[in-house]
Design an enzyme around this catalytic site. Sequence first.
Site, PDB file in Angstrom:
ATOM      1  N   ASP A 123     -39.649  20.475  57.841  1.00  0.00           N
ATOM      2  CA  ASP A 123     -39.150  22.017  58.598  1.00  0.00           C
ATOM      3  C   ASP A 123     -38.131  21.466  59.919  1.00  0.00           C
ATOM      4  OD1 ASP A 123     -38.433  23.937  60.219  1.00  0.00           O
ATOM      5  OD2 ASP A 123     -40.752  25.253  59.840  1.00  0.00           O
ATOM      6  N   GLU A 153     -30.888  29.705  57.463  1.00  0.00           N
ATOM      7  CA  GLU A 153     -31.427  31.260  56.763  1.00  0.00           C
ATOM      8  C   GLU A 153     -29.722  31.413  56.535  1.00  0.00           C
ATOM      9  OE1 GLU A 153     -33.397  32.757  55.835  1.00  0.00           O
ATOM     10  OE2 GLU A 153     -35.446  30.871  56.804  1.00  0.00           O
ATOM     11  N   THR A 191     -19.854  27.768  58.383  1.00  0.00           N
ATOM     12  CA  THR A 191     -19.532  28.527  57.785  1.00  0.00           C
ATOM     13  C   THR A 191     -18.093  29.040  58.295  1.00  0.00           C
ATOM     14  OG1 THR A 191     -19.455  31.115  56.947  1.00  0.00           O
ATOM     15  CG2 THR A 191     -20.336  30.520  59.246  1.00  0.00           C
ATOM     16  N   ASP A 192     -16.556  29.991  57.826  1.00  0.00           N
ATOM     17  CA  ASP A 192     -16.150  30.207  58.345  1.00  0.00           C
ATOM     18  C   ASP A 192     -16.276  32.042  58.977  1.00  0.00           C
ATOM     19  OD1 ASP A 192     -16.111  31.760  56.422  1.00  0.00           O
ATOM     20  OD2 ASP A 192     -14.126  31.560  54.577  1.00  0.00           O
ATOM     21  N   GLU A 193     -17.305  32.344  58.556  1.00  0.00           N
ATOM     22  CA  GLU A 193     -17.315  33.834  59.327  1.00  0.00           C
ATOM     23  C   GLU A 193     -18.240  33.298  60.687  1.00  0.00           C
ATOM     24  OE1 GLU A 193     -20.675  35.642  57.535  1.00  0.00           O
ATOM     25  OE2 GLU A 193     -20.417  35.267  55.333  1.00  0.00           O
ATOM     26  N   TYR A 201     -26.103  37.015  61.766  1.00  0.00           N
ATOM     27  CA  TYR A 201     -25.814  35.353  60.701  1.00  0.00           C
ATOM     28  C   TYR A 201     -25.224  34.320  61.293  1.00  0.00           C
ATOM     29  CZ  TYR A 201     -24.066  31.791  57.127  1.00  0.00           C
ATOM     30  OH  TYR A 201     -23.675  30.585  56.443  1.00  0.00           O
ATOM     31  N   LYS A 208     -24.653  30.868  62.931  1.00  0.00           N
ATOM     32  CA  LYS A 208     -24.430  29.580  62.792  1.00  0.00           C
ATOM     33  C   LYS A 208     -23.145  29.698  63.994  1.00  0.00           C
ATOM     34  CE  LYS A 208     -23.905  27.639  59.553  1.00  0.00           C
ATOM     35  NZ  LYS A 208     -24.832  26.701  59.378  1.00  0.00           N
TER      36      LYS A 208
HETATM   37  P1  NAD Z   1     -29.109  28.088  50.754  1.00  0.00           P
HETATM   38  O1  NAD Z   1     -29.953  29.360  51.730  1.00  0.00           O
HETATM   39  O2  NAD Z   1     -28.951  28.527  48.434  1.00  0.00           O
HETATM   40  O3  NAD Z   1     -29.750  27.100  51.073  1.00  0.00           O
HETATM   41  C1  NAD Z   1     -30.602  26.653  52.313  1.00  0.00           C
HETATM   42  C2  NAD Z   1     -31.496  25.623  52.228  1.00  0.00           C
HETATM   43  O4  NAD Z   1     -31.966  25.724  53.331  1.00  0.00           O
HETATM   44  C3  NAD Z   1     -33.018  25.819  51.551  1.00  0.00           C
HETATM   45  O5  NAD Z   1     -32.721  24.733  50.045  1.00  0.00           O
HETATM   46  C4  NAD Z   1     -34.143  26.587  52.479  1.00  0.00           C
HETATM   47  O6  NAD Z   1     -35.149  26.036  51.826  1.00  0.00           O
HETATM   48  C5  NAD Z   1     -33.254  25.074  53.372  1.00  0.00           C
HETATM   49  N1  NAD Z   1     -34.528  24.809  54.922  1.00  0.00           N
HETATM   50  C6  NAD Z   1     -34.395  26.753  55.523  1.00  0.00           C
HETATM   51  N2  NAD Z   1     -35.388  26.971  56.642  1.00  0.00           N
HETATM   52  C7  NAD Z   1     -35.190  25.541  56.560  1.00  0.00           C
HETATM   53  C8  NAD Z   1     -35.602  25.468  57.757  1.00  0.00           C
HETATM   54  N3  NAD Z   1     -36.199  25.274  58.641  1.00  0.00           N
HETATM   55  N4  NAD Z   1     -36.073  23.313  57.352  1.00  0.00           N
HETATM   56  C9  NAD Z   1     -35.907  23.159  56.281  1.00  0.00           C
HETATM   57  N5  NAD Z   1     -35.193  23.509  55.323  1.00  0.00           N
HETATM   58  C10 NAD Z   1     -34.947  25.089  55.518  1.00  0.00           C
HETATM   59  O7  NAD Z   1     -28.340  27.955  51.476  1.00  0.00           O
HETATM   60  P2  NAD Z   1     -26.561  27.479  51.060  1.00  0.00           P
HETATM   61  O8  NAD Z   1     -25.715  28.603  50.770  1.00  0.00           O
HETATM   62  O9  NAD Z   1     -26.601  26.515  49.648  1.00  0.00           O
HETATM   63  O10 NAD Z   1     -26.032  27.430  52.496  1.00  0.00           O
HETATM   64  C11 NAD Z   1     -26.022  26.111  53.131  1.00  0.00           C
HETATM   65  C12 NAD Z   1     -24.850  25.232  54.017  1.00  0.00           C
HETATM   66  O11 NAD Z   1     -23.747  26.410  54.326  1.00  0.00           O
HETATM   67  C13 NAD Z   1     -26.061  26.710  55.420  1.00  0.00           C
HETATM   68  O12 NAD Z   1     -26.000  26.020  56.418  1.00  0.00           O
HETATM   69  C14 NAD Z   1     -24.281  27.599  55.498  1.00  0.00           C
HETATM   70  O13 NAD Z   1     -24.681  28.506  56.698  1.00  0.00           O
HETATM   71  C15 NAD Z   1     -23.689  26.924  55.220  1.00  0.00           C
HETATM   72  N6  NAD Z   1     -22.303  27.976  54.096  1.00  0.00           N
HETATM   73  C16 NAD Z   1     -22.636  28.287  53.371  1.00  0.00           C
HETATM   74  C17 NAD Z   1     -21.617  29.189  52.441  1.00  0.00           C
HETATM   75  C18 NAD Z   1     -21.927  29.764  51.075  1.00  0.00           C
HETATM   76  O14 NAD Z   1     -20.631  30.291  50.687  1.00  0.00           O
HETATM   77  N7  NAD Z   1     -23.366  29.553  50.150  1.00  0.00           N
HETATM   78  C19 NAD Z   1     -20.218  29.176  53.053  1.00  0.00           C
HETATM   79  C20 NAD Z   1     -19.940  28.438  53.537  1.00  0.00           C
HETATM   80  C21 NAD Z   1     -21.478  27.308  54.736  1.00  0.00           C
HETATM   81  O1  DAU Z   2     -17.853  33.198  54.184  1.00  0.00           O
HETATM   82  C1  DAU Z   2     -19.086  31.839  54.131  1.00  0.00           C
HETATM   83  C2  DAU Z   2     -20.845  32.684  54.136  1.00  0.00           C
HETATM   84  O2  DAU Z   2     -20.173  33.455  52.883  1.00  0.00           O
HETATM   85  C3  DAU Z   2     -21.201  31.476  54.227  1.00  0.00           C
HETATM   86  O3  DAU Z   2     -21.467  31.493  55.642  1.00  0.00           O
HETATM   87  C4  DAU Z   2     -22.717  32.540  54.147  1.00  0.00           C
HETATM   88  O4  DAU Z   2     -23.968  32.074  53.838  1.00  0.00           O
HETATM   89  C5  DAU Z   2     -22.485  32.971  52.721  1.00  0.00           C
HETATM   90  O5  DAU Z   2     -24.268  34.087  52.551  1.00  0.00           O
HETATM   91  C6  DAU Z   2     -21.442  34.568  51.581  1.00  0.00           C
HETATM   92  O6  DAU Z   2     -21.585  35.097  53.072  1.00  0.00           O
HETATM   93  P1  DAU Z   2     -20.848  36.908  52.434  1.00  0.00           P
HETATM   94  O7  DAU Z   2     -21.619  37.666  53.368  1.00  0.00           O
HETATM   95  O8  DAU Z   2     -19.701  37.039  52.022  1.00  0.00           O
HETATM   96  O9  DAU Z   2     -21.476  36.925  50.802  1.00  0.00           O
HETATM   97  P2  DAU Z   2     -22.635  38.034  49.775  1.00  0.00           P
HETATM   98  O10 DAU Z   2     -22.411  37.354  48.454  1.00  0.00           O
HETATM   99  O11 DAU Z   2     -23.084  38.063  50.547  1.00  0.00           O
HETATM  100  O12 DAU Z   2     -21.350  39.015  49.813  1.00  0.00           O
HETATM  101  C7  DAU Z   2     -19.871  38.776  49.424  1.00  0.00           C
HETATM  102  C8  DAU Z   2     -19.198  40.356  49.661  1.00  0.00           C
HETATM  103  O13 DAU Z   2     -19.943  41.162  47.998  1.00  0.00           O
HETATM  104  C9  DAU Z   2     -19.654  40.798  50.965  1.00  0.00           C
HETATM  105  O14 DAU Z   2     -18.079  41.789  51.302  1.00  0.00           O
HETATM  106  C10 DAU Z   2     -20.809  41.376  50.423  1.00  0.00           C
HETATM  107  C11 DAU Z   2     -20.397  42.003  49.317  1.00  0.00           C
HETATM  108  N1  DAU Z   2     -21.950  42.509  48.353  1.00  0.00           N
HETATM  109  C12 DAU Z   2     -22.821  41.791  48.627  1.00  0.00           C
HETATM  110  C13 DAU Z   2     -23.862  42.234  47.649  1.00  0.00           C
HETATM  111  C14 DAU Z   2     -24.846  40.560  48.055  1.00  0.00           C
HETATM  112  C15 DAU Z   2     -22.207  43.681  47.461  1.00  0.00           C
HETATM  113  O15 DAU Z   2     -21.031  44.519  47.893  1.00  0.00           O
HETATM  114  N2  DAU Z   2     -22.832  43.825  46.698  1.00  0.00           N
HETATM  115  C16 DAU Z   2     -24.369  42.554  46.908  1.00  0.00           C
HETATM  116  O16 DAU Z   2     -25.332  43.920  46.444  1.00  0.00           O
END
Ligand code: NAD
Ligand code: DAU
Length: 352
Positions: free
Chosen positions: A63, A88, A134-136, A159, A163
Amino acid sequence: MSNKKNILITGGAGFIGSHVVRLFVKNYPDSHIINFDALTYAGNLENLRDVENSSNYTFVKGDITNTDEVARVFQKYEISDVIHLAAESHVDRSISDPSAFVNTNVNGTVNLLNAAVERWKGRYANHLFYHVSTDEVYGSLGDTGLFTEETPYDPKSPYSASKASSDHFVRAYTNTYGLRTVISNCSNNYGPNQFPEKLIPLLIHNIKTGKELPVYGKGLNVRDWLYVVDHARAIEVVFNEGKPGETYNIGGHNEWKNIDIVELVCDLTDEKLKRDTGSARQLITFVKDRAGHDMRYAIDASKIERELGWKPSLQFEKGIALTIDWYLKNEEWLNGVTSGDYRAYYDKQYAQ
Ligand code: NAD
Ligand code: DAU
């Protein structure tokens, strides 16, 4: 990357992390890849079955918020570099439980930074701490414009605030202690192994099982989608060639309104399941909007292309087809992650 490194990848059992681990295990046989992951609901070792027996790979369950566990892994494996993805990551969960996001994303990152300073003090030049963000963090755009690396931070969800805070800590450690760091900020990823709380895998799963497809608000929010393997490739490039102290935006030049992507996934999935055209669209249900829902994200990824030569390689049409095929084919994976806790989460999240 030429010399042998011991690279700690945090969050390597998650969606993006597993693609990064796979790429590094395959591309750097002389380096040791240590995947450090707490295996939360989002972590899944099934994502890494194909590389788990590789001689240059080790999984450590741990962790990032636990100081002792982090210190132990740094010491035992003589960690030379960090690629930090553990977080997260789901906006909706951050709305219902913000504290978990502060704990993991802020405190966990600071914990890792402290361990790096402690272990690498006096010889930072040989080490890199790469923070994946993230771009967020940039907030929300109107109809026009793109996020650049100079866009001021303006996070709007718990979130993205967590970040953004972690990004600030990473930069502060460079400024204060001289730690060599690099940050990348990426747009929405899609592809295999994404937990079906996120839009695209949730849609595919619900179409397959005949459940409603929840679209927040009017479905007019815009996201910029990038295939996850292209993000992993970008991370490799930034890790190897990125200039310490710099930030790189990563994106797909691929903006979609949510409702358009929902309809596209409906039609493609109908086709692949040999169902009547239009049957999945009947499942579309407009539901209560996400609180504080960011309207539009779009990334200017020209810096990473200009300076490091990276650009997306996969056309969206191909990427989305590959993605739908993957979820339909990997029924066991999908059933595994949607049983148990997922049901409780789903019922609570989508209760009207
Ligand atoms: P994910 O939620 O799929 O995976 C997160 C991983 O982190 C999991 O394997 C979980 O077990 C682990 N984790 C969570 N808490 C932990 C802790 N306390 N100690 C150790 N491990 C822990 O996430 P993802 O979508 O693969 O995103 C990965 C990274 O990329 C994140 O930092 C996220 O902010 C960033 N990111 C995600 C997206 C996207 O679209 N998914 C886009 C841009 C950036
Ligand atoms: O931009 C990068 C980010 O993209 C990452 O940093 C985050 O970890 C990742 O979760 C993602 O965030 P979003 O909130 O954009 O992704 P999500 O898939 O949750 O949602 C995409 C869009 O769809 C958003 O505008 C919300 C909408 N949505 C999402 C869900 C889950 C719906 O309309 N219905 C849904 O049930």
